[in-house]
Write a protein that holds these residues in place. Structure first.
Motif, mmCIF file in Angstrom:
data_model
loop_
_atom_site.group_PDB
_atom_site.id
_atom_site.type_symbol
_atom_site.label_atom_id
_atom_site.label_comp_id
_atom_site.label_asym_id
_atom_site.label_seq_id
_atom_site.Cartn_x
_atom_site.Cartn_y
_atom_site.Cartn_z
ATOM 1 N N GLN A 148 26.571 22.930 107.267
ATOM 2 C CA GLN A 148 26.849 24.561 106.584
ATOM 3 C C GLN A 148 28.267 24.735 106.337
ATOM 4 O O GLN A 148 29.148 24.014 106.903
ATOM 5 C CB GLN A 148 26.546 25.357 107.751
ATOM 6 N N GLN A 149 28.480 25.602 105.204
ATOM 7 C CA GLN A 149 29.558 25.821 104.660
ATOM 8 C C GLN A 149 30.041 27.502 104.893
ATOM 9 O O GLN A 149 29.278 28.398 104.672
ATOM 10 C CB GLN A 149 29.762 25.625 103.088
ATOM 11 N N LYS A 150 31.552 27.611 105.373
ATOM 12 C CA LYS A 150 31.912 28.949 105.409
ATOM 13 C C LYS A 150 32.527 29.483 104.063
ATOM 14 O O LYS A 150 32.705 28.631 103.205
ATOM 15 C CB LYS A 150 33.052 28.954 106.562
ATOM 16 N N GLN A 151 32.286 30.660 103.836
ATOM 17 C CA GLN A 151 33.105 31.243 102.704
ATOM 18 C C GLN A 151 34.733 30.636 102.564
ATOM 19 O O GLN A 151 35.143 30.562 103.409
ATOM 20 C CB GLN A 151 32.996 32.556 102.552
ATOM 21 N N PRO A 152 34.896 30.621 101.454
ATOM 22 C CA PRO A 152 36.212 29.917 101.138
ATOM 23 C C PRO A 152 37.417 31.071 101.287
ATOM 24 O O PRO A 152 37.026 32.190 101.070
ATOM 25 C CB PRO A 152 36.560 29.490 99.642
ATOM 26 N N ILE A 153 38.546 30.651 102.111
ATOM 27 C CA ILE A 153 39.376 31.521 102.698
ATOM 28 C C ILE A 153 40.313 31.329 101.767
ATOM 29 O O ILE A 153 40.938 30.141 101.649
ATOM 30 C CB ILE A 153 39.917 31.303 104.139
ATOM 31 N N THR A 154 41.286 32.694 101.275
ATOM 32 C CA THR A 154 42.558 32.579 100.380
ATOM 33 C C THR A 154 43.921 32.902 101.334
ATOM 34 O O THR A 154 43.628 33.806 101.851
ATOM 35 C CB THR A 154 42.316 33.539 99.208
ATOM 36 N N VAL A 155 44.738 31.982 101.105
ATOM 37 C CA VAL A 155 45.788 32.264 101.697
ATOM 38 C C VAL A 155 47.112 32.598 100.836
ATOM 39 O O VAL A 155 47.211 31.742 99.916
ATOM 40 C CB VAL A 155 46.153 31.103 102.568
ATOM 41 N N ASN A 156 47.571 33.567 100.653
ATOM 42 C CA ASN A 156 48.912 34.051 99.736
ATOM 43 C C ASN A 156 49.968 33.799 100.786
ATOM 44 O O ASN A 156 50.170 34.729 101.687
ATOM 45 C CB ASN A 156 48.639 35.325 99.165
ATOM 46 N N VAL A 157 50.802 33.149 100.212
ATOM 47 C CA VAL A 157 52.252 33.017 100.953
ATOM 48 C C VAL A 157 53.428 33.681 100.066
ATOM 49 O O VAL A 157 53.442 33.482 98.990
ATOM 50 C CB VAL A 157 52.576 31.448 101.219
ATOM 51 N N LEU A 158 53.742 34.615 100.815
ATOM 52 C CA LEU A 158 54.984 35.268 100.072
ATOM 53 C C LEU A 158 56.377 35.004 100.546
ATOM 54 O O LEU A 158 56.415 34.090 101.713
ATOM 55 C CB LEU A 158 54.954 36.872 100.756
ATOM 56 N N ASP A 159 57.230 35.202 99.859
ATOM 57 C CA ASP A 159 58.621 34.536 100.201
ATOM 58 C C ASP A 159 59.688 35.884 100.063
ATOM 59 O O ASP A 159 60.757 35.456 99.887
ATOM 60 C CB ASP A 159 58.940 33.427 99.019
ATOM 61 N N ASN A 160 59.077 37.039 100.262
ATOM 62 C CA ASN A 160 60.215 38.087 99.949
ATOM 63 C C ASN A 160 60.472 38.565 101.258
ATOM 64 O O ASN A 160 61.674 38.965 101.339
ATOM 65 C CB ASN A 160 59.417 39.232 99.367
ATOM 66 N N SER A 161 60.229 37.935 102.518
ATOM 67 C CA SER A 161 60.866 38.106 103.672
ATOM 68 C C SER A 161 60.541 36.982 104.707
ATOM 69 O O SER A 161 59.498 37.003 105.621
ATOM 70 C CB SER A 161 60.135 39.620 104.177
ATOM 71 N N PRO A 162 61.081 35.973 104.003
ATOM 72 C CA PRO A 162 60.684 34.728 105.133
ATOM 73 C C PRO A 162 61.201 34.667 106.613
ATOM 74 O O PRO A 162 62.073 35.471 106.803
ATOM 75 C CB PRO A 162 61.261 33.707 104.163
ATOM 76 N N SER A 163 60.350 34.029 107.174
ATOM 77 C CA SER A 163 60.864 34.073 108.699
ATOM 78 C C SER A 163 61.862 33.116 109.010
ATOM 79 O O SER A 163 61.829 31.968 108.305
ATOM 80 C CB SER A 163 59.557 33.984 109.579
ATOM 81 N N GLY A 164 62.711 33.533 109.881
ATOM 82 C CA GLY A 164 63.786 32.274 110.019
ATOM 83 C C GLY A 164 63.496 31.242 111.243
ATOM 84 O O GLY A 164 62.303 31.474 111.769
ATOM 85 N N GLU A 165 64.475 30.368 111.446
ATOM 86 C CA GLU A 165 63.864 29.515 112.523
ATOM 87 C C GLU A 165 63.814 30.188 113.796
ATOM 88 O O GLU A 165 64.532 31.211 114.092
ATOM 89 C CB GLU A 165 65.132 28.538 112.467
ATOM 90 N N ARG A 166 63.086 29.461 114.577
ATOM 91 C CA ARG A 166 62.919 30.002 116.002
ATOM 92 C C ARG A 166 62.268 29.067 117.082
ATOM 93 O O ARG A 166 61.908 28.038 116.571
ATOM 94 C CB ARG A 166 61.603 31.199 116.007
#
Length: 1295
Positions: free
Chosen positions: A218-236
């Motif tokens: 069985q197959q789940k509906q494809p998931i779209t991931v949009n990665v933004l770079d306007n406010s990137p997370s810093g190291e943690r």
């Protein structure tokens, strides 16, 4: 027997009954009455495929065979009422046809009951569930937007299936999504990102669920991931995404697999590590998965409970999470109930011990009914969860069920109690042969049955086997030999006995030699395209057949003809780079195996410089270790091989105590070994050295090892080659071979010599001697048997018990001559002599036989000039009669007999004089032909040398012989005894005659002598052939070769010597054969003529003579010389009598024909041929005048083909003329065999000048083929038409 035993004793007896071969339960033979036993059933949790029929297994055994019934969800399931359900015959297995039905209708809890008249057994509760693979619920998947560097979880949430699905993530191209320490799939199927990168931006994150039972995905509906770079997370620093928080709990069942998971976010990506608080991770049972994020522990035990810490760390810090593991346990058996066999009035106990977490509840049932609801049985009670049975009665058999359950599961165990009385029986097959390898464990079974339980006793070769260090008898009566050796081989007997009888069984143990690889494959470095060969030689027990398996890198060899597997080798031809690897040789037998490996390295082929091979350098660093009383281990370091592999090492020793400076070869070992265990003798000062051998030769010896001294000990061998020799009538000599210094084993070596008279009751006489090898015992009776021993003794004691050697004292001469000697004369050449055997008491030794001496005193015809030498015949001790052969007729003989032994001859018997009767005379002597005239001659001779009686006359015969060996009429003359010549008149001139002469006595005619002579040729008949002028005269034809008559030298017969069977021999030789005649007085059954080419190494040719005195040898080669002899043989084909060798020469081949030119028939033949030639010439001349001439004649005259000549110069015959009637070529013709005439090299041909191509030429070259007439053409060509062939037909015939 006390039937009131305590429960403790009962329990012990029952526990003994429950032990089988190591752990197996007691088996009751199926031919005995017994309650049912479940033998096969379906698993408790049975997930079915809805596309296939449902099969629920239930099999049982019992006597009588049980019947079956089922319950479903706790109530009776009537199988017969459901047409979709079938129960297999003689079985409880259900087959449910779900075609056209929903499988859900048959889901539930099933239980099988197997019953017979002795009880009922129950199966487990079998839960039937249908496998499910539901579709994914419809949902709208919104795109996910995330800033670069943040963590992310993509949820899968697959539909619940039975069993649960397998989860994996893929893209639109059905390629698995890459996972690493940053991105990984959790145990629940979700996809975790510890931090997001811009590369994670995509629209095809697809979760798949695979359901294994239905093989659907069985197959789940494809998931779209949009990665933004306007406010990137810093190291943690790391924080935990799964499980969240600082602490969590995980429960696992004992025996299952524990999986603990920690997934952390952070930037940079954190590293995960695991540890157990206050403990260590279980060695060998834990592993890490999913990039260290999952800890997996298999076969969980109670000790695996506790706190586990996972630590997440990056360069900004660390964080940890504690997971508390709680171990629970479904019920498990400590002691499952076992079948119990009791004899009437015996007692026993059923136990049911189970454990779990939490502690399980244990309940008992009888034949499927709770025990508290079953009928009361006074012989049964329950104490501490055990059922105690006392004083059982026949008919009280039943099946008991024990159920142990807690919240995590249950156990159901069936055990029957069978009450019966049965004498012992052994279930192990009789005469079974157990085969084991030396030094391995041997287990000999003696499975038995009986009620009461039989007692087992073991015996080996009739001797009782006791439980101890050497043998171990297990509770199931199996006999164990922990370390089997060849001495343990043999016959073993086990006896089963109880109060009802005994039963025995025999088994056999064979201890085999182990399989060992003697020569292992060696590391090889070979050039590409060359040949690599690995050796693998094995030693194995001769009764086992080994097989060989070769592996490359632990895999099967490539299927390539370049790999050749021999009986003890592997050859790789045309080696390639991919052949490089590890090669393993495995030698298997049915009982054991051995293996060895070697590497193959392939290098590029390079020009090889010339290799100079030399002897190896000597070994170094000799060291003695493992020093024992009579052995020591020698170790060394090999020297440099010098380009030739070392084949073996030679170990030598020096005994500085007994033979200083002398090095003796001790043993050899393979060139691959550098150590050897040496067996030593006592009382030796050993020094060792080692030499290496390669193809070139032996190395120099190594430096000697340090000296190793062995302690003295008593001798372990006695002197060898002990002999007892009687040297004189009153003594015997004892001899032996002394021990060497190495064999003495200690100081003070002496020899204890003992002797006594055999079969006489007396003590041994003993004497100790040193440094000698013989002793003479005196004062012994003559030829008396003695027993003798020689034992070695030194200061540390005597050697082993010596062997007794039997011998005799010395012999003396026999004291008595044979008596009752009788001689019976058979004929003139043979007599029979007999005598009585001498008493053994007078022999004074070992009777070797009898000697018969006889000699010719004189001839009765004339006085011999000198006495004859006596002849002697020797006969065995059991013979008292003999033939005297080769006697001389008409003679007086003397004879005596004496016995002899090893000492010598005894006295002779009184002389016996006997006479031989007359015989046939010898041949007349000196036969010769004299006074040869035109028609007369004189034949002279001398009387026989041996008259052998009174001579009564001569028989003289003669006949003419011609050049072709044809014999004329034979004439005979009887002559008086005093005549020595005869004159023959009226003979033919120029004729060869053959003469035969025999002497005669009253016994008949003697041997024939022959001679030949030729009357003088009449000169008037001699004609000289005419000789043509200018021709060489041919030499006159030599006269025919006369037969050659040869005699033994001298050329007359002598009487054969006494004891010989053959008299004189003579011969007559022709061009290809020889006639041999002889005298012989013995039997005619085994007489042969033998001959061989003189000075040849070829074997003698043997031809059998069929009872005659004359034989013709055929097939002799002219000009060759032969040696000939006549022999007589016995029944074993051994020659017993032989004539002297006679040398004969076969004359060279000469023409036996007279001059052919003087023969009338030849002259007539020549005249006829001349007349025929004349007629042919006339016919040819007439045809030539009719035919005219053609231009071809001039051309032939000009070109003169050498192959076709009208006349041959050598014989004057015509070369190309053919008879028109039969077309056969005349003598000298060169006409080809196919009847055609060779074409001339000129352009002119037969076709150019005639109408056909098959014509012929006359002697002058004219063409005559066309004008020969119809008959001539028909005969020549076989053509029935009168029409001559045309040129076109001629061409067609060639085509």
């Amino acid at each position: 027997m006390d039937r009131k035993r305590s429960c403790t004793l009962c329990g012990g007896a029952v526990m003994l009954l429950l032990l089988g071969h190591m752990t197996n339960a007691l088996e009751v033979p199926l031919d005995l009455p017994q309650p049912p036993t479940i033998t096969h059933q379906s698993p408790k949790d049975y997930i079915i495929d809805p596309r296939e029929n449902i099969i629920i297994h239930c099999e049982a055994k019992g006597k009588p065979h049980p019947s079956f019934s089922w319950t479903r969800n706790g109530t009776h399931f009537d199988v017969e009422k459901d047409s979709k359900v079938i129960m297999k015959p003689n079985s409880g297995t259900l087959v449910i046809d779900i075609s056209g039905e929903k499988a859900e209708a048959y889901e539930g809890v099933y239980q099988c009951i197997a019953r017979n008249e002795h009880g009922s057994a129950l199966s487990n509760n079998i839960v039937i569930r249908q496998s499910r693979s539901p579709l994914w619920s419809k949902e709208k998947v919104e795109p996910i937007t995330v800033q670069r560097g943040m963590s992310l979880v993509l949820q899968c949430r697959p539909p619940a299936g039975l069993p649960p699905p397998i989860i994996f993530w893929m893209d639109n191209n059905f390629q698995r999504l890459p996972q690493n320490s940053r991105v990984s799939q959790a145990l629940n199927g979700d996809l975790y990102f510890s931090n997001v990168l811009m590369d994670d931006n995509r629209n095809d994150y697809i979760c798949y669920a695979r359901f294994p039972h239905t093989q659907t995905i069985q197959q789940k509906q494809p998931i779209t991931v949009n990665v933004l770079d306007n406010s990137p997370s810093g190291e943690r620093a790391p924080t935990f995404m799964q499980p969240p928080g600082m602490h969590s709990t995980s429960m696992v069942l004992k025996g299952d697999t524990l999986q603990l998971e920690c997934i952390a976010d952070g930037l940079p990506t954190p590293d995960i590590s695991w540890s157990k608080v206050n403990g260590e991770l279980p060695s060998g049972r834990f592993s890490f998965h999913s990039f260290q994020k999952t800890l997996k522990i298999t076969e969980v035990t109670d000790a695996d409970g506790g706190d586990y810490r996972c630590l997440a760390r990056n360069r900004l810090g660390s964080n940890h999470h504690i997971i508390t593991v709680v171990v629970r346990a479904a019920p498990f058996w400590i002691s499952a109930p076992q079948n119990l066999i009791l004899a009437p009035k015996e007692s026993g106990m059923l136990t049911c011990r189970a454990d779990g977490n939490p502690k399980p509840t244990v309940t008992w049932s009888v034949n499927g009914i709770p025990i508290e609801n079953s009928h009361k049985d006074p012989s049964r009670k329950i104490e501490n969860g055990n059922i105690i049975l006392s004083d059982v009665q026949t008919g009280s058999s039943a099946v008991y069920q024990c159920n142990a359950s807690n919240e995590y599961g249950y156990l159901l165990g069936n055990a029957f109690v069978s009450v019966l009385a049965e004498p012992p029986r052994v279930l192990t097959p009789p005469n079974h042969v157990y085969s084991v390898i030396t030094n391995s464990r041997a287990l000999l079974d003696c499975a038995s049955f009986g009620s009461p339980l039989p007692k087992i006793t073991w015996f080996k070769n009739g001797q009782s086997v006791l439980d101890g260090d050497l043998y171990i008898i297990h509770k199931n009566n199996t006999l164990e030999i922990n370390v089997a050796r060849p001495v343990h081989s043999g016959k073993y007997t086990c006896i089963a006995s109880n109060s009802l009888g005994n039963k025995e069984n025999h088994v056999y143990l064979e201890v085999k030699e182990p399989t060992r690889i003697l020569r292992q494959p060696e590391y090889k470095v070979v050039q590409r395209n060359s040949v690599a060969e690995f050796e693998c030689k094995v030693k194995h027990d001769p009764t086992l057949i080994p097989s060989m398996i070769w592996l490359k890198d632990n895999m099967e060899l490539p299927d390539d003809s370049r790999f050749e597997v021999g009986s003890d080798s592997l050859t790789i031809r045309d080696v390639r780079e991919d052949d490089e690897g590890n090669y393993t040789c495995i030698r298997n037998t049915t009982l054991d195996q051995d293996s060895a490996s070697a590497m193959l390295t392939v290098v590029e082929a390079t020009p090889t410089p010339p290799i100079i091979m030399e002897q190896p350098d000597p070994p170094t660093d000799l060291e003695l270790t493992d020093q024992r009383e009579h052995s020591v281990r020698l170790t060394w370091t090999p020297g440099y091989e010098n380009n030739s592999p070392i084949q073996l090492f030679l170990i030598q020793y020096e005994d500085s105590l007994h033979k200083p400076g002398v090095w003796v070869n001790m043993t050899e070992v393979s060139g691959t070994r550098t150590t050897v265990n040496l067996e030593l003798s006592p009382y030796v000062y050993y020094s060792f050295r080692v030499l290496a051998l390669n193809e070139v030769g032996l190395s120099q010896p190594s430096a000697p090892s340090r000296q190793y001294r062995t302690n003295p000990a008593q001798p372990d061998v006695n002197p060898s080659d002990v002999e007892v020799i009687g040297t004189s009538p009153d003594s015997l000599t004892i001899t032996w071979k002394e021990l060497t210094g190495l064999e003495s084993n200690g100081p003070g070596l002496q020899y204890n010599v003992s002797w006594r008279q055999k079969d006489v009751d007396q003590q041994w006489n003993s004497l100790s001697l040193a440094n000698v090898s013989q002793y003479v015992v005196t004062g012994t009776p003559t030829f008396t048997p003695y027993e003798v021993t020689v034992q070695a003794v030194n200061d540390y004691g005597p050697g082993p018990t010596p062997e007794v050697v039997l011998g005799y004292s010395g012999e003396d001469l026999p004291t008595m001559a044979p008596e009752n000697v009788k001689v019976s004369v058979q004929n003139g050449t043979m007599a029979v002599v007999s005598w009585d055997a001498v008493p053994l008491s007078t022999v004074q030794g070992r009777l070797n036989g009898y000697k018969v001496s006889y000699w010719n005193l004189r001839s009765l015809h004339k006085q011999d000039p000198e006495p004859k030498k006596p002849q002697e015949l020797i006969f065995q001790e059991n013979e008292t009669e003999s033939l005297l052969l080769g006697l001389h007729p008409y003679s007086q003989y003397n004879l005596n007999i004496r016995a002899f032994n090893g000492k010598g001859d005894g006295p002779s018997s009184p002389n016996q004089i006997f006479e031989t009767p007359e015989g046939v005379p010898g041949p007349p002597a000196d036969l010769k032909v004299e006074n040869l005239n035109l028609d007369s001659l004189v034949v002279k001779w001398a009387p026989p040398v041996e008259y052998n009686g009174h001579l009564t006359g001569y028989l003289f015969k003669y006949q003419p012989i011609n050049t072709t060996d044809e014999l004329g009429p034979l004439k005979e003359l009887l002559l008086a005894a005093n005549e020595t010549s005869v004159t023959l008149d009226n003979l033919k001139h120029s004729t060869r005659y053959k003469f035969y002469l025999n002497a005669k006595t009253v016994k008949g005619y003697g041997p024939t002598v022959t001679e030949e002579g030729v009357t003088i040729m009449d000169e008037a008949l001699i004609r000289h052939p005419a000789v043509e002028a200018g021709k060489d005269s041919a030499p006159p034809t030599p006269p025919p070769t006369p037969p050659v008559t040869q005699f033994l030298q001298p050329p007359f017969h002598k009487a054969p010597p006494a004891g010989r069977m053959f008299g004189s021999v003579n011969s007559s030789v022709e061009e290809n054969h020889a006639v041999i005649s002889w005298e012989y007085s013995g039997p005619d059954r085994n007489v042969y003529v033998e001959y061989v080419v003189d000075n040849s190494k070829d074997p003698w040719k043997t031809e059998y003579v069929n009872g005659t005195r004359t034989y013709q040898i055929r097939g002799l080669k002219p000009g060759m010389s032969y040696r000939v002899r006549v022999v007589a043989k016995d029944h074993s084909d051994a020659t017993v009598h032989s004539t002297e060798e006679l040398l004969i020469t076969v004359p060279a081949m000469t023409s036996k024909q007279v001059d052919i030119a003087t023969q009338g028939w030849f002259i007539g033949l020549m005249c006829a041929i001349a007349l025929l030639i004349l007629v042919l010439l006339i016919v040819c001349f007439i045809k030539r005048n009719k035919g005219g001439k053609y231009p071809v004649k001039e051309k032939e005259d000009a070109h003169q083909d050498p192959e076709i000549q009208p006349m041959k110069d050598d014989d004057g015959t015509f070369g190309e003329y053919s008879d028109t009637e039969d077309h056969k070529p005349l003598k000298g013709s060169r006409t080809p065999s196919n009847g055609t005439v060779k074409k001339d090299d000129s352009d002119d041909s037969l076709v150019d000048y005639g109408e056909g191509g098959d014509g012929q030429f006359n002697e002058d070259g004219s063409f005559i083929g066309q004008y020969s007439g119809k008959k001539e053409k028909d005969t020549a060509e076989g053509n029935e038409s009168s029409e001559a062939p045309s040129p076109v037909n001629a061409m067609n015939s060639f085509v």
